[in-house]
Design a protein around this motif. Structure first.
Motif, PDB file in Angstrom:
ATOM      1  N   VAL A  85       4.850  76.908  -3.474  1.00 31.82           N
ATOM      2  CA  VAL A  85       4.378  75.611  -2.987  1.00 31.82           C
ATOM      3  C   VAL A  85       3.072  75.211  -3.678  1.00 31.82           C
ATOM      4  CG1 VAL A  85       3.044  76.309  -0.940  1.00 31.82           C
ATOM      5  CG2 VAL A  85       4.308  74.183  -0.912  1.00 31.82           C
ATOM      6  N   LEU A  86       2.210  76.163  -3.962  1.00 27.26           N
ATOM      7  CA  LEU A  86       0.971  75.839  -4.687  1.00 27.26           C
ATOM      8  C   LEU A  86       1.269  75.447  -6.130  1.00 27.26           C
ATOM      9  CD1 LEU A  86      -1.428  78.595  -3.284  1.00 27.26           C
ATOM     10  CD2 LEU A  86      -1.574  76.118  -2.893  1.00 27.26           C
ATOM     11  N   LEU A 105       0.668  63.159 -11.466  1.00 30.05           N
ATOM     12  CA  LEU A 105       0.089  61.954 -10.857  1.00 30.05           C
ATOM     13  C   LEU A 105      -1.226  61.583 -11.533  1.00 30.05           C
ATOM     14  CD1 LEU A 105       0.806  62.642  -7.078  1.00 30.05           C
ATOM     15  CD2 LEU A 105       1.843  60.847  -8.498  1.00 30.05           C
ATOM     16  N   ASP A 106      -2.052  62.597 -11.789  1.00 31.91           N
ATOM     17  CA  ASP A 106      -3.337  62.350 -12.453  1.00 31.91           C
ATOM     18  C   ASP A 106      -3.120  61.821 -13.868  1.00 31.91           C
ATOM     19  OD1 ASP A 106      -4.576  63.231 -10.158  1.00 31.91           O
ATOM     20  OD2 ASP A 106      -5.064  65.232 -10.958  1.00 31.91           O
ATOM     21  N   ALA A 107      -2.137  62.381 -14.583  1.00 32.38           N
ATOM     22  CA  ALA A 107      -1.860  61.938 -15.949  1.00 32.38           C
ATOM     23  C   ALA A 107      -1.380  60.484 -15.975  1.00 32.38           C
ATOM     24  CB  ALA A 107      -0.825  62.852 -16.595  1.00 32.38           C
ATOM     25  N   LEU A 108      -0.664  60.079 -14.927  1.00 34.50           N
ATOM     26  CA  LEU A 108      -0.192  58.691 -14.848  1.00 34.50           C
ATOM     27  C   LEU A 108      -1.240  57.756 -14.266  1.00 34.50           C
ATOM     28  CD1 LEU A 108       3.443  59.369 -13.564  1.00 34.50           C
ATOM     29  CD2 LEU A 108       2.766  58.610 -15.850  1.00 34.50           C
ATOM     30  N   GLY A 109      -2.369  58.309 -13.819  1.00 34.81           N
ATOM     31  CA  GLY A 109      -3.441  57.502 -13.246  1.00 34.81           C
ATOM     32  C   GLY A 109      -3.136  57.040 -11.834  1.00 34.81           C
ATOM     33  N   ASP A 157      -1.202  61.362  -2.594  1.00 31.13           N
ATOM     34  CA  ASP A 157      -1.776  62.704  -2.519  1.00 31.13           C
ATOM     35  C   ASP A 157      -0.655  63.723  -2.323  1.00 31.13           C
ATOM     36  OD1 ASP A 157      -4.421  61.819  -2.692  1.00 31.13           O
ATOM     37  OD2 ASP A 157      -4.492  61.418  -0.530  1.00 31.13           O
ATOM     38  N   VAL A 158      -0.825  64.890  -2.942  1.00 32.18           N
ATOM     39  CA  VAL A 158       0.121  65.991  -2.765  1.00 32.18           C
ATOM     40  C   VAL A 158      -0.672  67.171  -2.232  1.00 32.18           C
ATOM     41  CG1 VAL A 158       1.789  67.512  -3.880  1.00 32.18           C
ATOM     42  CG2 VAL A 158       1.514  65.172  -4.700  1.00 32.18           C
ATOM     43  N   ALA A 159      -0.316  67.628  -1.036  1.00 31.13           N
ATOM     44  CA  ALA A 159      -1.027  68.752  -0.411  1.00 31.13           C
ATOM     45  C   ALA A 159      -0.044  69.881  -0.136  1.00 31.13           C
ATOM     46  CB  ALA A 159      -1.683  68.303   0.884  1.00 31.13           C
ATOM     47  N   ALA A 160      -0.533  71.089  -0.263  1.00 27.68           N
ATOM     48  CA  ALA A 160       0.292  72.268   0.006  1.00 27.68           C
ATOM     49  C   ALA A 160      -0.188  72.929   1.288  1.00 27.68           C
ATOM     50  CB  ALA A 160       0.189  73.256  -1.148  1.00 27.68           C
ATOM     51  N   ASN A 161       0.739  73.174   2.213  1.00 23.33           N
ATOM     52  CA  ASN A 161       0.435  73.926   3.429  1.00 23.33           C
ATOM     53  C   ASN A 161       0.961  75.335   3.239  1.00 23.33           C
ATOM     54  OD1 ASN A 161      -0.678  71.698   4.714  1.00 23.33           O
ATOM     55  ND2 ASN A 161       1.299  71.057   5.540  1.00 23.33           N
ATOM     56  N   THR A 162       0.029  76.269   3.089  1.00 20.51           N
ATOM     57  CA  THR A 162       0.411  77.662   2.867  1.00 20.51           C
ATOM     58  C   THR A 162       0.421  78.408   4.197  1.00 20.51           C
ATOM     59  OG1 THR A 162      -1.879  78.272   2.411  1.00 20.51           O
ATOM     60  CG2 THR A 162      -0.515  77.660   0.523  1.00 20.51           C
ATOM     61  N   VAL A 187       3.569  65.047   0.824  1.00 19.52           N
ATOM     62  CA  VAL A 187       3.261  63.937  -0.084  1.00 19.52           C
ATOM     63  C   VAL A 187       2.837  62.754   0.787  1.00 19.52           C
ATOM     64  CG1 VAL A 187       4.151  62.402  -1.862  1.00 19.52           C
ATOM     65  CG2 VAL A 187       4.971  64.768  -1.739  1.00 19.52           C
ATOM     66  N   THR A 188       1.639  62.250   0.536  1.00 22.72           N
ATOM     67  CA  THR A 188       1.101  61.150   1.343  1.00 22.72           C
ATOM     68  C   THR A 188       0.963  59.907   0.473  1.00 22.72           C
ATOM     69  OG1 THR A 188      -0.155  62.769   2.615  1.00 22.72           O
ATOM     70  CG2 THR A 188      -0.788  60.461   2.851  1.00 22.72           C
ATOM     71  N   ASN A 189       1.530  58.828   0.950  1.00 22.53           N
ATOM     72  CA  ASN A 189       1.460  57.543   0.257  1.00 22.53           C
ATOM     73  C   ASN A 189       0.319  56.738   0.881  1.00 22.53           C
ATOM     74  OD1 ASN A 189       1.840  55.087  -0.924  1.00 22.53           O
ATOM     75  ND2 ASN A 189       3.903  54.751  -0.107  1.00 22.53           N
ATOM     76  N   ASN A 190      -0.769  56.562   0.161  1.00 22.23           N
ATOM     77  CA  ASN A 190      -1.936  55.846   0.677  1.00 22.23           C
ATOM     78  C   ASN A 190      -1.927  54.359   0.331  1.00 22.23           C
ATOM     79  OD1 ASN A 190      -3.071  58.184   1.779  1.00 22.23           O
ATOM     80  ND2 ASN A 190      -3.901  58.762  -0.217  1.00 22.23           N
TER      81      ASN A 190
END
Length: 186
Positions: free
Chosen positions: A17-18, A28-32, A37-42, A55-58
């Motif tokens: 997951v990480l 996402l960063d490369a596409l600007g 946001d992409v977060a991993a819950n371990t 995955v959060t759509n802001n």
């Protein structure tokens, strides 16, 4: 955006997951794109597969046709080769040298793995020849037992035949004695 993470031997669910989170965030960063946001819950116990990728759509807009965020294909382990696609030799001598070092390490890993496989193959070959030797010795032992039984049976048969002949000769001699005595009376 589509990305993948090839699980290597020894990876836990946390590692997967990480790895996915890092790969997606990098794209996402490369596409600007900064509004997703992409977060991993371990998990403290990743063997229970209780990890997730959020995955959060802001932006407030709908994701549209994106209905599947994670597909598990299973059964594929990339070993150490997963890092080959991330090697960059075009930017500077330093990154090219780092890439060569990484490739040397990968080659050493491959050689080590080949040595392990070769060692296992030698053990299999040794066990196979040992088992074949046991089978051959067992067959020889059974053959020797059968031959010994046949030899013993043949010797016993000859002994019985000799005893029968001696018995017949004894009866013949015993039958001659009364004939001799009767001849005297005549």
């Amino acid at each position: 955006i589509t990305d993948e993470y090839v699980a290597a031997n020894g990876d836990t669910s946390n590692d997967v997951v990480l790895g996915l989170q890092s790969a997606l965030q990098t794209q996402l960063d490369a596409l600007g794109i900064t509004t997703i946001d992409v977060a991993a819950n371990t998990s403290s116990n990743p063997s229970q597969n209780n990890v997730s990728l959020v995955v959060t759509n802001n932006t407030g807009a709908n994701f549209g046709a994106a209905s599947t965020f994670l597909v598990e294909t299973g059964g594929v382990a990339g070993g150490a080769l997963g890092g080959v696609r991330d090697l960059d030799v075009a930017t500077s001598d330093l990154t090219a040298q780092a890439a060569l070092t990484s490739i040397d390490n990968l080659l050493q890993n491959a050689l080590d793995a080949a040595a392990v496989f070769g060692s296992a193959q030698n053990r299999f070959d040794t066990q196979s020849s040992f088992i074949q030797s046991l089978v051959d010795n067992l067959e020889l032992g059974v053959s020797a037992l059968v031959d010994a039984d046949l030899t013993a049976a043949s010797a016993e048969l000859q002994s019985l035949q000799v005893q029968q002949q001696l018995g017949l000769q004894s009866l013949g001699i015993a039958n001659q004695q009364p004939q001799t005595i009767l001849a005297l009376f005549r």
